[in-house]
Design a protein around this motif. Structure first.
Motif, PDB file in Angstrom:
ATOM      1  N   GLY A 138       0.677  -1.232  -0.006  1.00  0.00           N
ATOM      2  CA  GLY A 138       0.055   0.074   0.040  1.00  0.00           C
ATOM      3  C   GLY A 138       0.915   1.248  -0.178  1.00  0.00           C
ATOM      4  N   ASP A 139       0.506   2.380  -0.662  1.00  0.00           N
ATOM      5  CA  ASP A 139       1.087   3.449  -0.628  1.00  0.00           C
ATOM      6  C   ASP A 139       0.001   4.391   0.012  1.00  0.00           C
ATOM      7  OD1 ASP A 139       1.866   6.250  -1.310  1.00  0.00           O
ATOM      8  OD2 ASP A 139       2.952   5.580  -3.373  1.00  0.00           O
ATOM      9  N   ASN A 140       0.306   4.960   1.278  1.00  0.00           N
ATOM     10  CA  ASN A 140      -0.837   5.527   2.002  1.00  0.00           C
ATOM     11  C   ASN A 140      -0.730   7.245   1.689  1.00  0.00           C
ATOM     12  OD1 ASN A 140      -1.194   3.186   3.610  1.00  0.00           O
ATOM     13  ND2 ASN A 140       0.221   3.979   5.239  1.00  0.00           N
ATOM     14  N   ALA A 141       0.263   7.460   1.011  1.00  0.00           N
ATOM     15  CA  ALA A 141       0.365   8.947   0.666  1.00  0.00           C
ATOM     16  C   ALA A 141      -0.545   9.189  -0.790  1.00  0.00           C
ATOM     17  CB  ALA A 141       1.711   9.226   0.182  1.00  0.00           C
ATOM     18  N   LYS A 142      -0.726   8.050  -1.611  1.00  0.00           N
ATOM     19  CA  LYS A 142      -1.520   8.018  -2.847  1.00  0.00           C
ATOM     20  C   LYS A 142      -2.911   7.556  -2.618  1.00  0.00           C
ATOM     21  CE  LYS A 142       2.399   7.975  -6.070  1.00  0.00           C
ATOM     22  NZ  LYS A 142       2.951   7.367  -7.221  1.00  0.00           N
ATOM     23  N   ASN A 143      -3.031   6.737  -1.321  1.00  0.00           N
ATOM     24  CA  ASN A 143      -4.178   6.062  -0.991  1.00  0.00           C
ATOM     25  C   ASN A 143      -4.401   5.000  -2.073  1.00  0.00           C
ATOM     26  OD1 ASN A 143      -5.409   6.648   1.412  1.00  0.00           O
ATOM     27  ND2 ASN A 143      -7.412   6.625   0.461  1.00  0.00           N
ATOM     28  N   VAL A 144      -3.544   4.136  -2.463  1.00  0.00           N
ATOM     29  CA  VAL A 144      -3.467   3.034  -3.449  1.00  0.00           C
ATOM     30  C   VAL A 144      -2.757   1.773  -2.842  1.00  0.00           C
ATOM     31  CG1 VAL A 144      -2.809   2.246  -5.814  1.00  0.00           C
ATOM     32  CG2 VAL A 144      -3.247   4.715  -5.354  1.00  0.00           C
ATOM     33  N   VAL A 145      -3.410   0.526  -2.927  1.00  0.00           N
ATOM     34  CA  VAL A 145      -3.206  -0.564  -2.887  1.00  0.00           C
ATOM     35  C   VAL A 145      -2.577  -1.231  -4.304  1.00  0.00           C
ATOM     36  CG1 VAL A 145      -3.758  -2.789  -1.730  1.00  0.00           C
ATOM     37  CG2 VAL A 145      -4.185  -0.783  -0.731  1.00  0.00           C
ATOM     38  N   TYR A 146      -1.512  -1.717  -3.961  1.00  0.00           N
ATOM     39  CA  TYR A 146      -1.116  -2.793  -5.175  1.00  0.00           C
ATOM     40  C   TYR A 146      -1.120  -4.383  -5.130  1.00  0.00           C
ATOM     41  CZ  TYR A 146       0.540   2.006  -6.654  1.00  0.00           C
ATOM     42  OH  TYR A 146       0.824   3.292  -6.523  1.00  0.00           O
ATOM     43  N   LEU A 147      -1.140  -4.828  -6.220  1.00  0.00           N
ATOM     44  CA  LEU A 147      -1.030  -6.398  -6.106  1.00  0.00           C
ATOM     45  C   LEU A 147      -0.194  -6.660  -7.199  1.00  0.00           C
ATOM     46  CD1 LEU A 147      -2.055  -9.040  -4.664  1.00  0.00           C
ATOM     47  CD2 LEU A 147      -3.678  -9.345  -6.266  1.00  0.00           C
TER      48      LEU A 147
END
Length: 131
Positions: free
Chosen positions: A72-81
């Motif tokens: 997860g990138d909390n700064a961008k509010n994005v979760v990756y798989l």
């Protein structure tokens, strides 16, 4: 209003890689658990990987352990798989989901989100693994 938008799906050959993204709006990642579920034709939707950013907990189903990585990138509010060594049996529609309860990554993946309504699910992205 919460919104989750998946991207990154597509057609890939066996052994290839893809990275899915789940862009979350309406809630900060630090406050929720995000899960990746998938549904193949004729099968039930199942959780394959989940992350609780607040605690750093992650969970992987046995079917993807060692091949997929959630982050997860909390700064961008994005979760990756990140999906590597893809197999034909990975072919499915992949959904991200938000669990708004105080829970664990494993619980979300095994039981599903709480509450479970249309607002906490993304629209899904197709992943096809085929030669």
């Amino acid at each position: 209003q919460m919104q989750l938008v998946e991207s990154g799906g597509g057609l890939v050959q066996p052994g290839g890689s893809l990275r899915l993204s789940c862009s979350v709006s309406g809630f900060a990642l630090e406050r929720i658990t995000i899960g990746w579920f998938r549904q193949a034709p004729g099968k039930e939707r199942a959780g394959i990987s989940c992350i609780t950013s607040r605690t750093g907990q992650t969970y992987y189903a046995d079917s993807v352990k060692g091949r997929f990585t959630i982050s997860g990138d909390n700064a961008k509010n994005v979760v990756y798989l990140e999906m590597n060594s893809l197999k034909p049996e990975d072919t499915a529609v992949y959904y991200c989901v938000a669990d708004l309860s105080v829970t664990t990554a494993q619980q979300t993946c095994l039981v599903g989100p709480y509450p479970n309504n249309d607002d906490v699910w993304g629209q899904g992205t197709q992943v096809t693994v085929s030669s």
